[in-house]
Design an enzyme around this catalytic site. Structure first.
Site, mmCIF file in Angstrom:
data_model
loop_
_atom_site.group_PDB
_atom_site.id
_atom_site.type_symbol
_atom_site.label_atom_id
_atom_site.label_comp_id
_atom_site.label_asym_id
_atom_site.label_seq_id
_atom_site.Cartn_x
_atom_site.Cartn_y
_atom_site.Cartn_z
ATOM 1 N N GLU A 1 2.700 6.924 -2.556
ATOM 2 C CA GLU A 1 2.397 8.067 -3.421
ATOM 3 C C GLU A 1 2.904 9.386 -2.830
ATOM 4 O O GLU A 1 3.368 10.255 -3.556
ATOM 5 C CB GLU A 1 0.874 8.195 -3.647
ATOM 6 C CG GLU A 1 0.223 6.966 -4.241
ATOM 7 C CD GLU A 1 -0.344 6.036 -3.183
ATOM 8 O OE1 GLU A 1 -0.956 5.026 -3.552
ATOM 9 O OE2 GLU A 1 -0.166 6.331 -1.970
ATOM 10 N N ASP B 1 0.842 -1.195 0.000
ATOM 11 C CA ASP B 1 0.000 0.000 0.000
ATOM 12 C C ASP B 1 0.883 1.253 0.000
ATOM 13 O O ASP B 1 2.073 1.209 0.307
ATOM 14 C CB ASP B 1 -0.897 -0.023 1.236
ATOM 15 C CG ASP B 1 -2.175 0.776 1.049
ATOM 16 O OD1 ASP B 1 -2.308 1.468 0.023
ATOM 17 O OD2 ASP B 1 -3.051 0.706 1.939
ATOM 18 N N ASP C 1 -9.116 3.740 -3.124
ATOM 19 C CA ASP C 1 -10.216 4.033 -2.202
ATOM 20 C C ASP C 1 -11.415 4.620 -2.931
ATOM 21 O O ASP C 1 -11.392 5.773 -3.385
ATOM 22 C CB ASP C 1 -9.740 5.003 -1.118
ATOM 23 C CG ASP C 1 -8.603 4.433 -0.293
ATOM 24 O OD1 ASP C 1 -8.342 3.220 -0.409
ATOM 25 O OD2 ASP C 1 -7.971 5.191 0.460
#
Length: 766
Positions: free
Chosen positions: A439, A436, A504
């Site tokens: 970014e 995950d 998400d």
């Protein structure tokens, strides 16, 4: 970035200069291209050559169908890394051809050519199929240049460039009716014409113009693509500053891009995969259902066992169980240690789950950030494994984890340490990793371990080195074709480290449509395998949304149930509705269907890896590029070559979809519809428009098959749908090895000798 105020004025605070003519054409040292010397005013006398800027443009044949274009203002600017890993499997040979006639100079790379106009005082470069004068796109007057902000009032000010930003830009023409697609996982309109796109990885969710996966590659409906060869921020104005041009700009002194000829989208993607790398292979077990604990939910060993037992009791096979964030202790993300208060014996628990057969594989959530409350933070900080500020402090902020640091993967010792942490997880029984984040990598006030890298280029590139490290660690432990990631961030080349999911999204039909658009765009950016949070990540999905999303999600290449603050096991969504239209029955039906599709899916997956194609979601334009409607379709997709899928977004089950030319067969009912045309249907939760393409041989597992991994040639159900002479189906085993081919010859299916057990062949439509 926009440099002009309309067509006639320069934007306030900006100074622009353009290549006004091609003054000289010279051969490149490589012998495979030409260099253009392009002054920023027309040269009509010798005095015109003084006190002006020039641009240098290199046009070079790269390999068949691919030409590079590099524009430079000041040649002496340092070339700082990192750079994309080009030609990871080796660079193909090219027979470059350079010719000159009265019309100009032409550089040819097999099927693609670039012709520089030979007319005096003109700037015109046309890219066209070799042997044809019809251009794919062109660089015309005032289409290549550079800009300063703020605008200097005198060239003397540029003696100190610290006060100015310098941009290079190029503008390729957009033809009438041309559309542009790709650029990574973008959740807005499928056709990017009219949009401003900023290629800068960001954690913005699916309902924004930000993207987790920014890929500097776009595809045109005119049979070509463009790959912009830099990991730094690229800003695109796609028919949005000038309606007839695509502008790409970067801050710096040079900009290189490749134009990739098709003529078909398949050809473009195959050549793009040669440039940046083919998608990695994924094991057959990864296609099964993944079940997650969800994100901020509270769970322990008992919760996990109850989820898996509940799924087994409802005959819903779970291939992979995923432990999300709170397998770790709060404030200690990510220290790679199970929270022993909740999981006192993680290795024993995982061993018991697998021995019981209740689940085959286990995945855990990780990220490259270390909260300072974690014991590993102090270790990593002391050893210099964390990113630093320019003053020597560790780069920390309280965004996400309190006082978190960022692992510096430009430090080889930090990489080795991170690998050792992963290996401890593998020793516990973990089989795959959710990578995950990655970014929010700072680009200002940053000092990397490797002083040669540019922090602005590292921002997007971090996703590549992060996922590459984890993927190769998995390969080393489990085998080259057994490694699986569940990654969120990506850049060009990250398709080599499958797989990714969409990030998400909200629990709404609009978010499901956003996610679908994101998957389509990522597939047109060279990624073969993709998933989505079934049911939506944020919020509490009503039962009808959950069930519609289940149908969509189980027809993606990979399928995961995952949420944020609520569980995604079906009985918690609809208060354990045990009817045939309940969430459990719906999930069971679609999970079983995917198991039956595995002989087809896994065979298609091998072709996707070979040719850089998306398995699912595959945009309709890849299969039907000559149908103009196919370039507009963003609510349906192809699952491999032969299955068309149209998810349902309305509560009443109404769905509108498009069928290209030919006789298409409803997979569930056998009803035939003839395209091209639009159709409207109404579906319950156990179906959606799933149509089989004409001229298809479809290989399915036997009726009632629930496994993901089995013998894909034994007890199979072979169906033919308007299968004419030469129709084929490639058979593979559960390791992806080719074991045979079924083919229609003289009206009969041949190659049947490889089929075993009670396999059958049925002519569904002829």
């Amino acid at each position: 970035m926009r440099f002009r105020d309309g067509q006639w004025l320069v934007a306030e605070g900006v100074r622009t200069e353009y290549a006004e003519e091609v003054y000289r054409v010279s051969p490149m040292p490589s012998g495979k291209g030409v260099n253009l010397l392009c002054p920023t005013r027309k040269i009509r006398s010798r005095g015109d050559t003084l006190n002006l800027s020039t641009l240098s443009i290199d046009i070079e044949a790269v390999f068949d169908g691919v030409i590079s274009v590099e524009t430079t203002h000041w040649q002496g600017a340092a070339r700082r890394g990192p750079d994309f890993d080009i030609f990871p499997a080796g660079r193909p040979d090219v027979e470059a051809k350079i010719s000159k006639d009265e019309t100009g100079t032409t550089v040819s790379a097999g099927g693609l050519s670039a012709t520089v106009s030979g007319k005096p005082h003109e700037f015109d470069i046309a890219f066209h199929p070799t042997g044809s004068k019809k251009p794919l796109t062109t660089l015309l007057n005032r289409s290549v240049g550079f800009a300063y902000t703020p605008a200097p009032s005198t060239p003397m000010q540029l003696a100190d460039m610290r006060q100015f930003k310098h941009y290079i830009f190029t503008q390729t023409t957009l033809s009438v009716g041309e559309s542009v697609h790709g650029l990574g996982e973008r959740f807005g309109p499928f056709n990017k014409v009219g949009q401003t796109v900023d290629l800068w990885n960001a954690d913005g969710g699916t309902s924004s113009d930000q993207a987790y996966k920014n890929i500097s590659f776009w595809m045109s409906s005119r049979g070509y693509g463009v790959f912009i060869d830099t990991p730094e921020r690229v800003q695109l104005e796609i028919g949005s500053e000038r309606c007839c041009r695509v502008q790409a700009s970067v801050e710096g002194q040079r900009l290189r891009w490749f134009i990739i000829y098709g003529p078909s989208p398949r050809d473009v993607l195959r050549r793009y995969s040669i440039l940046t790398g083919a998608p990695g292979s994924v094991p057959s077990w990864s296609f099964g259902l993944w079940l997650s604990t969800s994100f901020t939910t509270s769970y322990d060993e008992e919760t996990v066992n109850s989820f898996l037992s509940g799924m087994r009791a409802r005959d819903i096979p779970v291939e992979v169980f995923h432990f999300d964030c709170f397998w770790l202790k709060a404030f200690q993300w990510c220290d790679f240690e199970f929270d022993r208060d909740m999981f006192p014996d993680p290795k024993g628990q995982i061993t018991r789950l697998k021995a019981d057969g209740i689940v085959k594989k286990v995945c855990v959530w990780t990220n490259p950030y270390l909260g300072q409350a974690s014991p590993v933070f102090a270790e990593a900080a002391a050893k210099g494994y964390l990113l630093k500020r320019k003053n020597g402090d560790i780069f920390q902020w309280d965004l996400w984890q309190t006082g978190m640091g960022i692992v510096d993967f430009t430090n080889p010792e930090a990489c080795a340490w991170f690998v050792s942490c992963l290996e401890r997880l593998f020793d516990t029984g973990v089989d795959c990793i959710k990578t995950d984040f990655g970014e929010r990598i700072p680009s200002e006030d940053v000092q990397w371990f490797d002083p040669a890298v540019d922090p602005k280029r590292m921002h997007n590139y971090y996703a590549f080195i992060y996922n590459k490290l984890v993927y190769e660690t998995l390969q080393k432990r489990y085998g080259a074709n057994e490694a699986v990631l569940f990654a969120r961030s990506a850049t060009a080349g990250t398709q080599r480290f499958p797989l990714t999911w969409g990030g998400d999204c909200e629990s709404t039909p609009e978010a499901m449509a956003e996610s679908l658009r994101g998957g389509l765009s990522l597939g047109l950016s060279g990624f073969a395998f993709w998933s989505v949070d079934i049911g939506g990540f944020e919020g509490y999905p009503p039962p009808w949304i959950y069930k519609r999303w289940v149908a969509f999600g189980l027809l993606c290449s990979h399928s995961r149930l995952h949420g944020s603050n609520s569980y995604r096991v079906p009985w918690t969504v609809d208060d354990n509705d045990e009817s045939d239209e309940g969430c459990s029955a719906t999930l069971r039906k679609w999970t079983h269907l995917k198991a039956r599709l595995m002989p087809y899916l896994f065979s298609q997956a091998q072709d996707c890896v070979k040719n850089g194609l998306p398995l699912s979601l595959r945009a309709m334009c890849i299969e039907f590029p000559d149908d103009p409607t196919s370039w507009t379709l963003d609510r349906q997709f192809m699952l491999g070559d032969s299955l068309l899928v149209a998810p349902v977004f309305d509560e009443d089950g109404t769905v509108q979809f498009y069928l290209p030319k030919g006789n298409w067969t409803n997979f569930f009912t056998g009803e035939v519809k003839s395209g091209p045309g639009w159709f409207t249907e109404t579906h319950n939760f156990g179906s959606l428009p799933l149509y089989v393409r004409p001229n298809t041989i479809l290989v399915l597992g036997k009726e009632g098959e629930t496994r993901t991994v089995y013998d894909y040639t034994c007890d199979v159900d072979v169906r033919t749908y308007f299968a004419g002479e030469g129709a084929k189906a490639v058979l593979v085993d559960s390791e992806g090895r080719r074991v045979g081919v079924l083919e229609v010859r003289d009206g009969e299916v041949v190659g049947k000798d490889v089929l075993r057990g009670n396999s059958s062949i049925t002519v569904v439509r002829s």
